[in-house]
Design an enzyme around this catalytic site. Structure first.
Site, PDB file in Angstrom:
ATOM      1  CG  ASP B  14      -1.917   1.035   1.307  1.00 27.02           C
ATOM      2  OD1 ASP B  14      -2.114   1.693   0.274  1.00 27.02           O
ATOM      3  OD2 ASP B  14      -2.535   1.212   2.376  1.00 27.02           O
ATOM      4  CG  ASP B 109      -3.023   3.768  -3.376  1.00 30.07           C
ATOM      5  OD1 ASP B 109      -4.080   3.208  -3.713  1.00 30.07           O
ATOM      6  OD2 ASP B 109      -2.899   4.409  -2.337  1.00 30.07           O
ATOM      7  CD  GLU B 110      -5.474  -0.786  -0.584  1.00 28.87           C
ATOM      8  OE1 GLU B 110      -5.919  -1.614   0.196  1.00 28.87           O
ATOM      9  OE2 GLU B 110      -6.098   0.237  -0.933  1.00 28.87           O
TER      10      GLU B 110
END
Lengths: 366, 359
Positions: B14, B109-110
């Site tokens: 993350d 983003d994860e």
């Protein structure tokens, strides 16, 4: 307004109209029924602005004519929970209504009758008589195929076509279609079409249960059906119904005849292990037999074979089994006939002996 | 140990305040300020991401920018550049793929990674996570945090524990002790309502929750009860799904001024529909539209969604019809409108395609 009558005499019209009274209403008066006393005849009216139903009852004593509206749900619940054979006295004044029966007394809020909306009854273009039971058969043979909440709003209803001595009902959701004809007593030159909204169709089917003859009147924006103790009015759906004749399969060369009950049971069992979302069943047609196979994502499998009258090329084709079961459920005779052509063309399903209703089901690509 | 029952090694990776990190990378002078990425307050924007300086003031994601500026008057509001974030995200994903194909992106983003079968770093998931984070910092210029555990649930919880720029490992031996003290509100799916319900039952930690029988939980929480029963014991058998498929696609817009009435809203429908159509053109042709929906948020923040069966054509009139009906439910000025479609996925295995009577 003041009158009295038996619980049963009042329950009948209340139960007829309560179906159109919706529970959640933006307009408070739409959750009410309109009570109108004219002579010794009581009229009970419910509406959702699209469909209006009036139920009639004869009162025992008509003490004072008038009209008022009260909550449909509460009034029905009160009448229902009174003992059988109870006598009900109804009176209204000063914005309140009183329901008295024996030692029970209820005071209900009312809304003025002149605020109760009526569904417009424009000019009638045509009018004909038909037995209620025939009309009910016509609706019940087709209504299952109507769409529900489709953006093609005209599919959320049923097409009626009236021509000389014939009433035709058509319903489709775009995947399957039902078409049924009934005889009716009308002299008419040109074809008259109307699309009844889904809700109206369902209510009408509840109303026309008995043997008596009903009078149907159709205008450009509304339809009206009068029975012995009710009057049904519905707005019509404004739109162009798809050309159903174009999708009636014509080139089917594979004629299959089988026993309806046997096929229905076999499809019903196969359905248990079909994919719950898509309900797909694979059908393998060969000389003298239909084989049906279903699989689900858990890799379980159902296989059935039913003997049928068929001689011809083999065919493998997939269907939503619910669509086939719907048809097998509304057909009534012992024998059923399927006409197929290839795996991407629709199937025609009909009673082997009675051609008044035909059903078209599009296949699935499995 | 049998191959099927081998303990899995899952990494949840993350990025730390991703959009803000990308902006600070491209303009290092921003580092000294509290910054937020999002719409301007005079256009009624909301904060998409903010950096840690801004978080010290209480600024949070999804907060209206106006409110954020009240909390932190020096906040620098930067309008986001999606294309830039997407590019950075793709670079990060490529780094993941050097280790495994089993990558399940959750957002830009994860992502979850299943590194059970990786041979790099002697197969150590801890070392792989460290190497991945180092590589992201070097090649992309942003920092990431990671959680390492034997399933997705624990890995996701763990990645939050040493944020920013850190990682946390839950070894199989430590699971029991870890979940015992873990607060139930950290469970994905336990929101405000469920948390309150659990509090009333005297449940604060997963350890407390373990005292409840499965049937009891199912009775109280429905299907989620079964999941709670597993999760509070640190059990989560969901696989890392490398090709998770879309179920819906939608576009929505919060208007800078309320749309006063029906005609004002109707005027905005065509541009929303154009946007929806252009997004639709970019998705896989295996997706078949089955439903369309319209969402309205009124100026009293009540919202309503209406849904209908639909086909690929999506005419404007069909959304206008939905709008008319949805508007009746509030009949007041409108703050936000959204249009969307739901799909069935013809690429999904076992899926069947119903053919149409009318084309």
């Amino acid at each position: 307004m003041k009158f009295s009558l038996s619980r049963e005499a009042l329950l009948n019209p209340l139960q007829l109209v309560v179906g159109v009274v919706e529970r959640r209403q933006t307009l408070p008066i739409l959750s009410n029924v309109l009570l109108t006393l004219d002579g010794s005849r009581l009229a009970v009216t419910g509406t959702d602005l699209e469909v209006e139903i009036i139920g009639h009852a004869d009162v025992v004593s008509a003490d004072e004519a008038g009209e008022v509206t009260v909550s449909a749900r509460k009034f029905l619940d009160i009448c229902r929970s009174l003992p059988e054979g109870a006598n009900i006295k109804f009176s209204s004044s000063d914005g309140k209504a009183q329901v008295v029966s024996g030692r029970s007394r209820f005071t209900l809020a009312t809304l003025p009758a002149n605020e109760f909306p009526s569904v417009d009854n424009g000019e009638n273009n045509i009018q004909f008589d038909i037995a209620g039971v025939i009309l009910k058969n016509l609706i019940d043979a087709t209504s299952f195929a109507m769409a529900q909440q489709d953006v093609r709003y005209y599919l959320n209803g049923m097409l009626w076509e009236v021509s000389a001595n014939k009433l035709r009902a058509v319903a489709t959701d775009g995947h399957r279609m039902a078409l049924c004809d009934a005889e009716c007593n009308i002299e008419i030159g040109e074809l008259t079409k109307a699309i009844l909204p889904r809700k109206g169709v369902i209510e009408l089917s509840r109303l026309v249960a008995d043997e008596g003859v009903v009078r149907v009147a159709m205008g450009s924006n509304h339809i009206r059906v009068d029975g012995s103790d009710y009057c049904f009015t519905s707005k019509l759906v404004d739109g162009a119904y798809p050309d159903y004749d174009r999708v009636l399969p014509k080139g089917g060369d594979k004629l299959v005849e089988g026993n309806r009950a046997e096929l229905k049971q076999a499809f019903g069992r196969t359905a248990i292990l079909s994919n719950e979302k898509y309900r797909g069943v694979r059908i393998m047609l060969s000389n003298g037999a239909i084989k049906m196979v279903a699989n689900n994502p858990e890799q379980e499998e159902a296989e059935e074979e039913v003997g049928v009258d068929y001689a011809g090329d083999e065919l493998e084709i997939g269907f939503n089994v619910s669509y086939l079961l719907d048809v097998l459920n509304v057909l009534k005779g012992d024998g059923v006939r399927l006409t197929l052509s290839d795996s991407s063309s629709s199937a025609l399903v009909e009673d082997a002996a009675d051609g008044s209703a035909v059903y078209v089901v599009m296949p699935m690509r499995l | 140990m049998e191959p099927g029952s081998a303990i899995r090694k899952i990494i949840h990776c993350d990025c730390d305040c991703f959009y803000a990190a990308v902006e600070m990378r491209d303009d290092p002078s921003l580092r000294q300020y509290p910054i937020a990425i999002g719409g301007k307050s005079d256009r009624r924007g909301v904060v998409a991401t903010c950096n840690y300086k801004a978080r010290e003031y209480g600024v949070r994601s999804a907060m209206p920018t106006g409110q954020a500026l009240k909390l932190c008057p020096d906040l620098v509001v930067v309008p986001g550049t999606m294309a830039k974030y997407r590019e950075a995200s793709m670079k990060i994903r490529q780094i993941f793929y050097r280790y495994t194909d089993k990558v399940e992106p959750l957002s830009l983003d994860e992502a979850f990674l299943d590194v059970t079968e990786c041979t790099q770093c002697s197969g150590s998931a801890t070392l792989i996570a460290e190497e991945i984070r180092r590589t992201i910092a070097e090649e992309v210029g942003v920092t990431a945090s990671a959680g390492v555990a034997s399933n997705k649930f624990l890995a996701k919880v763990a990645s939050d524990l040493n944020k920013p720029d850190g990682q946390y490992v839950i070894t199989p031996q430590n699971i029991a002790a870890f979940v015992k003290q873990l607060e139930v509100k950290r469970i994905n799916g336990v929101g405000k309502v469920t948390n309150e319900k659990l509090s009333r039952l005297g449940v604060k930690t997963c350890g407390d929750l373990q005292a409840f029988e499965l049937l009891d939980l199912v009775d109280k929480f429905g299907v989620f009860g079964k999941r709670l029963h597993d999760l509070c014991r640190g059990i989560d058998n969901r696989p890392v799904n490398a090709n998770s498929r879309r179920k819906s696609l939608s576009v929505e817009r919060t208007y800078s001024g309320d749309l006063a009435d029906q005609p004002a809203c109707m005027l905005k429908l065509p541009e929303l529909l154009l946007e929806l159509r252009s997004r639709l053109r970019k998705v896989d042709s295996d997706y078949i539209v089955t439903k369309q929906f319209l969402k309205i948020k009124f100026n009293d923040f009540t919202s309503t969604t209406l849904e209908r069966a639909a086909t690929d054509s999506l005419p404007l009139e069909s959304f206008e019809g939905l709008f008319d009906e949805a508007w009746q439910r509030g009949a007041r000025p409108v703050r936000l409108m959204g249009l969307g479609v739901r799909f069935i996925d013809a690429g999904e295995p076992g899926r069947a395609l119903q053919l149409d009577l009318f084309d």
